[in-house]
Motif scaffolding. Sequence first.
Motif, short mmCIF file in Angstrom:
data_model
loop_
_atom_site.label_atom_id
_atom_site.label_comp_id
_atom_site.label_asym_id
_atom_site.label_seq_id
_atom_site.Cartn_x
_atom_site.Cartn_y
_atom_site.Cartn_z
N MET A 1 50.41 43.02 38.02
CA MET A 1 49.08 42.42 38.03
C MET A 1 48.85 41.70 39.37
O MET A 1 49.74 41.05 39.89
CB MET A 1 48.96 41.40 36.90
CG MET A 1 47.54 40.97 36.71
SD MET A 1 47.38 40.15 35.13
CE MET A 1 47.79 38.50 35.54
N SER A 3 47.80 39.14 41.98
CA SER A 3 47.63 37.69 41.96
C SER A 3 46.23 37.32 42.36
O SER A 3 45.61 37.98 43.17
CB SER A 3 48.63 37.03 42.90
OG SER A 3 47.96 36.32 43.90
N LYS A 10 45.61 29.13 48.91
CA LYS A 10 46.93 29.64 49.19
C LYS A 10 47.31 29.33 50.63
O LYS A 10 48.44 28.93 50.93
CB LYS A 10 46.91 31.16 48.97
CG LYS A 10 48.28 31.77 48.82
CD LYS A 10 48.12 33.18 48.32
CE LYS A 10 49.28 34.05 48.69
NZ LYS A 10 49.00 35.45 48.37
N ILE A 26 55.02 28.95 45.87
CA ILE A 26 53.76 29.68 45.73
C ILE A 26 53.84 30.61 44.54
O ILE A 26 52.90 30.76 43.76
CB ILE A 26 53.44 30.44 47.03
CG1 ILE A 26 53.19 29.41 48.14
CG2 ILE A 26 52.22 31.34 46.85
CD1 ILE A 26 52.97 29.99 49.48
N GLY A 27 55.04 31.20 44.37
CA GLY A 27 55.26 32.05 43.20
C GLY A 27 55.01 31.28 41.91
O GLY A 27 54.27 31.74 41.03
N THR A 29 53.22 28.68 41.52
CA THR A 29 51.80 28.38 41.42
C THR A 29 51.04 29.58 40.85
O THR A 29 50.21 29.44 39.96
CB THR A 29 51.24 28.03 42.81
OG1 THR A 29 52.16 27.17 43.46
CG2 THR A 29 49.89 27.35 42.70
N ILE A 30 51.35 30.74 41.42
CA ILE A 30 50.63 31.94 40.96
C ILE A 30 50.88 32.18 39.48
O ILE A 30 49.96 32.45 38.70
CB ILE A 30 51.07 33.16 41.79
CG1 ILE A 30 50.61 33.00 43.24
CG2 ILE A 30 50.48 34.44 41.21
CD1 ILE A 30 51.21 34.01 44.18
N GLU A 31 52.15 32.04 39.09
CA GLU A 31 52.50 32.30 37.70
C GLU A 31 51.73 31.37 36.76
O GLU A 31 51.09 31.80 35.80
CB GLU A 31 54.01 32.12 37.50
CG GLU A 31 54.49 32.67 36.18
CD GLU A 31 55.99 32.43 35.99
OE1 GLU A 31 56.74 32.44 37.00
OE2 GLU A 31 56.40 32.23 34.84
N THR A 32 51.75 30.06 37.12
CA THR A 32 51.06 29.09 36.28
C THR A 32 49.56 29.35 36.25
O THR A 32 48.91 29.28 35.21
CB THR A 32 51.34 27.67 36.80
OG1 THR A 32 52.72 27.56 37.09
CG2 THR A 32 50.92 26.63 35.78
#
Lengths: 853, 108
Positions: A1, A3, A10, A26-27, A29-32
């Motif tokens: 998917m 981001s 970002k 950052i990973g 952050t993206i996940e959350t």
Amino acid sequence: MRSSIPKIGKWILSKSAYYKNKSFIIGDTIETYDYIRDNNGRLKADLWFWSEVISSIPGFIKNFFYWGAIMFYNYLKVFFRNILRYKSQSFINLVGLSLGFICFTLIAFFVTFHFSFDNFHKNKENIYRLATPSIAKIPDLWGPSLKDVYPEIKEYVRLQIFGEVLVEQADKKFYQKNGFYADSSFFRVFSFNLLKGNENTALINPFSIVISEELSEKLFGNENPIGKTLVLNLEEGKQPYNVTGLIEDTPSNSHFKYSFLVSQSSNNARWLNNWRWEQFYTYFLLQGEVYEVELEKKYSEWIDSKIDDPTFQHTIDLQKLTDIHLHSNLHREIEPNQSISTIYLFSIIAVLILIIAIINYINISSTQAINRGREVGVRKSIGAERIQLTMQFITESIMFIVVVFIISLTAVYLLIPFVNELFGITLIESFWDNKLLIGAIFLIAIFTGLLNGIYPSLLLSGAMPTRVIKGNFDLSNKVYFRKSMVIFQFSISAFLIISSMFIHDQMKFITNKSLGFNNDQVISFEIRSEAMSEKISAFKNELLANSNISNVSLTANLPGGSDWGIPIRAEGFKDEDVPDIRMLVVDHDFINNYEIEIAQGRGFDKNFATDGSSYIINETAAKAFNWDNPLNKKISIPAVNRDWGEVVGVIKDFHFHSLHEKISPLMLFIPPENWFSKVSVKVKSADIANTLAFIEDKWEKFESEHPFKYTFMDEYFSSLYDADNRSMKLVTYATIIAIIISCLGLYALISYTISIKTKEIGIRKVLGAKVADIIMLISKEFIILLIIANLIAWPVSYYFVSDWLQDYAYRIDINMLIFLLGSVSGLLIAFAVIFQKVVKASLSNPVKSLRTE
Amino acid sequence: MKFLSRKEELVLLTIWKLSDNAYGVTIREQISKTTDKYWSIGAIYDVLDRLETKGMVSTFISGPVSERGGKAKRFYLITKKGRDMLMEMKKLEESIWSDLPQLLISKK
């Protein structure tokens, strides 16, 4: 998917120090973000994300300053270490750059001072002085009558010089200069501050006087002068004046300086109510749009129509008030003005010196930077980024330049009194008045610092760390830059040396040139009262009784700028075609007194009863009139009621003006006795003091009122060149400073060259090179550079010098020898600087030098 | 011996609890849930960094994960030192709790 966090956010996150190089954050952050978006919708997710970004900002700022401070401390430490390690180079850098800035700042103060003239008037944009193309004064009727006709003229004010006058008050008695008759509109046109009194009425009533603070102090001490009376002891008798105002002392940047102003209504001079007698400095306050050319034409035509006399055509020049000081150079200026070309000359010199100093600085620091290759290498290999290295160099050079700036400013502060003395001016009332200029110089300094920081850091930070760290990184590809800098620098020095030699020569030429008459041992003084004037022949005879007085002549005016110009009629000419001619109004003894040679005919002779109506002209006049045989030609001067008289002699040309001006046509004539106002006495060189005492004694016998005051004519004539002499001084100092700075730079460069060639010299010596070979090897490069620099300087100086000499009607020829002499002396100085270094290097023990590493 | 702050203790306990799945996101979720307070990512990492310098946790980085925009995860594991510290703090608290007298509560 894919981001989907906002891109800007970002970017901010990735830039923030906290998240830097931590891609897993950052990973996170993206996940959350994705999680929140899937469960609570996009809006919530965005809100969350932005609140995260914003909350990271304080940490980012804190980190920035925390690490910034730590690195700054480190840079500071390294900076001082480097200064201490390369003491001589740092010292040269400091001295050279400071000298450059001091010189530049002082000249900048000087130049801005001259540009600030008359800027303090509120109406400066709308004040114009009326003048003719040749003379700064106009007749008194022009101003008021033009105002009556033309509505754009809001106010006029006329100033007439009062001349030196004896001021008496109680027991005080002294000569006072710089007085003016002024119209009551004076304060409506100009913005001088009237400290006490009423601006509108102070100059209305006859015999009112407005005095300057300085004069008031001299007369009345600290008392309020308003309402007090002082006496001006004039030629026609004593006249009491009522003090109606106290005016501030003239600002030093005013194009005229007053010590007192007298109401115009007190003026009863012969030239009042006159359309032709040019005696008044006239200023207009105009309103509305001003089209100078149009107004000039309009006014000129109107005046011509008013006078209606074909011999008396006039053109009016409108001179903007603020342009007078730098751009006007007419006859009879109130004070000698500054010529704009001198100001340009000074500005150019200032900029050149600054450029030399900055080049030096950059050159020396870039060689120094190479020594720091190792440091840069280490910094790079432990992860310093290019921007950090650049920042380091910039920080260092800005710290350095700030020190230089402070030193220079302090020095300038201390030097300004001397400059004031040297030029006889008040550059600035208070040092901090000129904040703008100081700010501008600070900006130049900072810019220099930036430039200097960027250049070496680009060289070093761009290079591969492995190359830099080995310390064998050399700037061989940048050597051309440095060489061209040396050439540029020495071209400027050579240019200044050559130019100042020419300026010097020209000044010597002027001061030594024969003027065509002899004013040595001639003293002159004024006839100050009518009583004296009536008995002047008796006075003259008594003086002649002294055997140490060889000649006495009476005149109405004197050579050196106070000659007259009145229209004349001449035989064979239509009135409107008569050439302009200047006149000296003299007695029978004038020609002998000043030892003027006669070319044709005879001088004035008492044996000829008709000489009272005859004329003597100079050779230039004879040429201007185109008379093959001028003798017995007839001339008349209707304006002063002189009928036709014969030319009885032609005198050889002599310089009755300064050598700036060409000799113009001149005529001499003898007036009625009561015209005489000046006495010239030729004294013998023996026992001058006694002779002067004798003259004073006789003076007092005839003149009880006025103290005796005299000038030596030769001193007066040399004072005509004061401005030139000052320029010469300034150019000389500037040249010396330019040479010093350039030589400092050269010294530092040669030291550097030798230090990197130590090993080469050692090897060459081991292989049998002689000392002379080594000296040649090192100097060769510099000799070539210096010669190229001089070759570039020659045409530039030639152009400049020939242009500068145009200012002088009598000038030296451009002598090629001076170019050679200038260059050779410049080269010699440069060699003297490098020679000691080079010889030392070539004499050094090769064993020692080979051991280095 | 210097004890941990309350925040550090909480984060460390959370890592222990999450055992092999302790990374930024899970730690934050877990701790927000237990404390019922909002924790920002920055706040979490601030504490994590401090724990790491003190040697209470060790970290390793996973391979890139596609649903995180291709970014790696940084996992945290509690060290022996960390565990000893927690035990020590627990012991201290329990010893204080164990012999507390009857509480006299002020009326006001």
